[in-house]
Motif scaffolding. Structure first.
Motif, PDB file in Angstrom:
ATOM      1  N   THR A 191      -5.575  -1.284   8.717  1.00  9.57           N
ATOM      2  CA  THR A 191      -4.751  -1.577   7.535  1.00  9.57           C
ATOM      3  C   THR A 191      -3.584  -0.709   7.098  1.00  9.57           C
ATOM      4  N   ASP A 192      -2.482  -1.108   6.609  1.00  9.30           N
ATOM      5  CA  ASP A 192      -1.243   0.041   6.477  1.00  9.30           C
ATOM      6  C   ASP A 192      -2.043   1.303   5.616  1.00  9.30           C
ATOM      7  N   GLU A 205       0.852  -1.441  -0.132  1.00  9.60           N
ATOM      8  CA  GLU A 205       0.048   0.028   0.094  1.00  9.60           C
ATOM      9  C   GLU A 205       0.940   1.383  -0.037  1.00  9.60           C
ATOM     10  N   THR A 206       0.795   2.180  -0.942  1.00  6.04           N
ATOM     11  CA  THR A 206       1.347   3.585  -0.886  1.00  6.04           C
ATOM     12  C   THR A 206       0.293   4.232   0.080  1.00  6.04           C
ATOM     13  N   GLY A 207       0.724   4.691   1.099  1.00  8.24           N
ATOM     14  CA  GLY A 207      -0.125   5.400   1.914  1.00  8.24           C
ATOM     15  C   GLY A 207       0.333   6.769   2.201  1.00  8.24           C
ATOM     16  N   VAL A 262      -4.459   6.549  -0.349  1.00 10.86           N
ATOM     17  CA  VAL A 262      -3.990   5.305  -0.505  1.00 10.86           C
ATOM     18  C   VAL A 262      -4.051   4.599  -1.972  1.00 10.86           C
ATOM     19  N   ALA A 263      -2.684   4.437  -2.455  1.00  8.35           N
ATOM     20  CA  ALA A 263      -2.862   3.778  -3.687  1.00  8.35           C
ATOM     21  C   ALA A 263      -2.515   2.155  -3.350  1.00  8.35           C
ATOM     22  N   SER A 264      -3.363   1.261  -3.615  1.00  6.62           N
ATOM     23  CA  SER A 264      -3.065  -0.062  -3.498  1.00  6.62           C
ATOM     24  C   SER A 264      -2.607  -0.936  -4.618  1.00  6.62           C
TER      25      SER A 264
END
Length: 370
Positions: free
Chosen positions: A310-311, A19-21, A35-37
């Motif tokens: 979640t992350d 995950e890019t958070g 968030v980009a998952s």
């Protein structure tokens, strides 16, 4: 620069797994959580592929930061600091986040805070339920970790009481989902099937619950093997596998052990509340059983909403804001990603700076970011 009485505005970057958070927090108020998952890119492999995750972070980083700033309605130059997960996690994935955080912090002339992924999972609860009690007992359950932690000060003092000695709980969910052909990730889908199953249908083992076993450590490897063998035996006999009952009975075995040990730790340490975090904290049965057992024991339960379990970048920003508020030392420019950063290190301070923001002053005289 914000002092301890102000509400620090901090951007947090999280790239420990897939995950890019990017989160933005003012004090304990969440302003943005973007968030980009890349979970769909890993699904066909049945698990997270580090190289795929790293490349996905690289592509998503700048757009996700820009989306968070827009959502929060703030300008990058208004930030009081940049926080980033320095570890633990996948080395390549962490490096993308740390490199981006350094670039933004240097260009903006802002302090950089490399923080611990696990401590961030605890700190995120401040965004939902206000300041953490001190000490805080935390049960963190995710794909990579199952830990019982006692935190006297989330920025400097986190003590591990117990952890998983083999597979983490989330890992076990993924593996059983794979055996049942339910896809990846396993947690949400098993939770869904379990709601329609009987948790007492099959007596699966409870690992490390004997009188001589470590009181706070976890083991899910034996459970995972037992469930897989049970399924294989059914298939070998030409019988249909009762997916809902298997899901419910397996899930019950996991959450029974997690909640039992967490409540015991609270009682033993004299702590009257329990915080549960990490991706598996989104599990509906874990929440329900924890609530039931905490109420019976007179313990107050704190669990953030599923999206914050979640992350995410919000949890990193939350811990970063706490670092700024408590005037903790900023990280040095040689901050590196540490895939096995111990939880006893909530953040990675600078090595040579006596004042918490000295290293920023070298660049803040002439802002490089315009």
């Amino acid at each position: 620069m914000a002092d301890s009485r102000d509400e620090p505005l901090v951007l947090g970057i999280e790239t420990s797994c897939d995950e890019t958070g990017v989160g933005i927090v003012r004090g304990t108020t969440l302003l943005a959580d973007a968030v980009a998952s890349s979970v769909d890119e890993h699904a066909r492999f049945g698990g997270v592929v580090p190289e795929v995750a790293s490349r996905a972070h690289l592509e998503a980083m700048v757009p996700t930061i820009e989306r968070a700033l827009k959502e929060a309605g703030v300008s990058a130059k208004d930030l009081d600091g940049i926080a980033v997960t320095a570890g633990p996690g996948l080395a390549g994935a962490l490096l993308v986040g740390v490199s981006a955080a350094k670039a933004y912090a240097y260009a903006l002339g802002k302090p950089l805070y490399g923080v611990n992924h696990l401590a961030s999972h605890i700190c995120v609860d401040q965004l939902e339920h206000g300041p953490l009690p001190e000490p805080t007992m935390a049960l963190l359950v995710s794909g990579g970790h199952s830990s019982l932690l006692l935190s006297a000060d989330i920025t400097s003092d986190v003590r591990p009481l117990g952890s998983t000695i083999d597979d983490a709980a989330g890992e076990a969910f993924d593996k059983i989902a794979r055996v049942l052909n339910l896809g990846f990730p396993g947690g949400p889908v098993i939770d869904r099937y379990a709601r329609e199953g009987d948790p007492e249908a099959i007596a699966f083992p409870r690992g490390l619950t004997g009188p001589r076993d470590p009181a706070y450590d976890f083991s899910f490897s034996g459970l995972k093997t037992s469930v897989a063998r049970w399924i294989e035996a059914k298939r070998a006999a030409g019988e249909e596998v009762p997916v809902r009952d298997v899901s419910a009975s397996f899930q019950e075995a996991v959450v029974d052990v997690l909640t039992r040990k967490a409540v015991r730790a609270c009682k033993d340490e004299g702590v009257d509340h329990l915080m549960i975090g990490g991706g598996v904290a989104a599990n509906s049965r874990l929440r329900a059983l924890a609530q039931e057992r905490c109420e019976k024991a007179g313990i107050r339960l704190r669990v953030p909403r599923p999206k914050l379990c979640t992350d995410n970048g919000a949890m990193v920003a939350a811990l970063g804001a706490e670092m700024v508020a408590r005037n903790r030392a900023a990280s040095a420019w040689d901050l590196s990603a540490d895939s096995s950063l111990p939880v006893t290190e909530p953040h990675v301070p600078g090595h040579t700076h006596t004042h918490s923001h000295d290293h920023v002053h070298e660049v803040s005289k002439e802002n490089l970011y315009s």
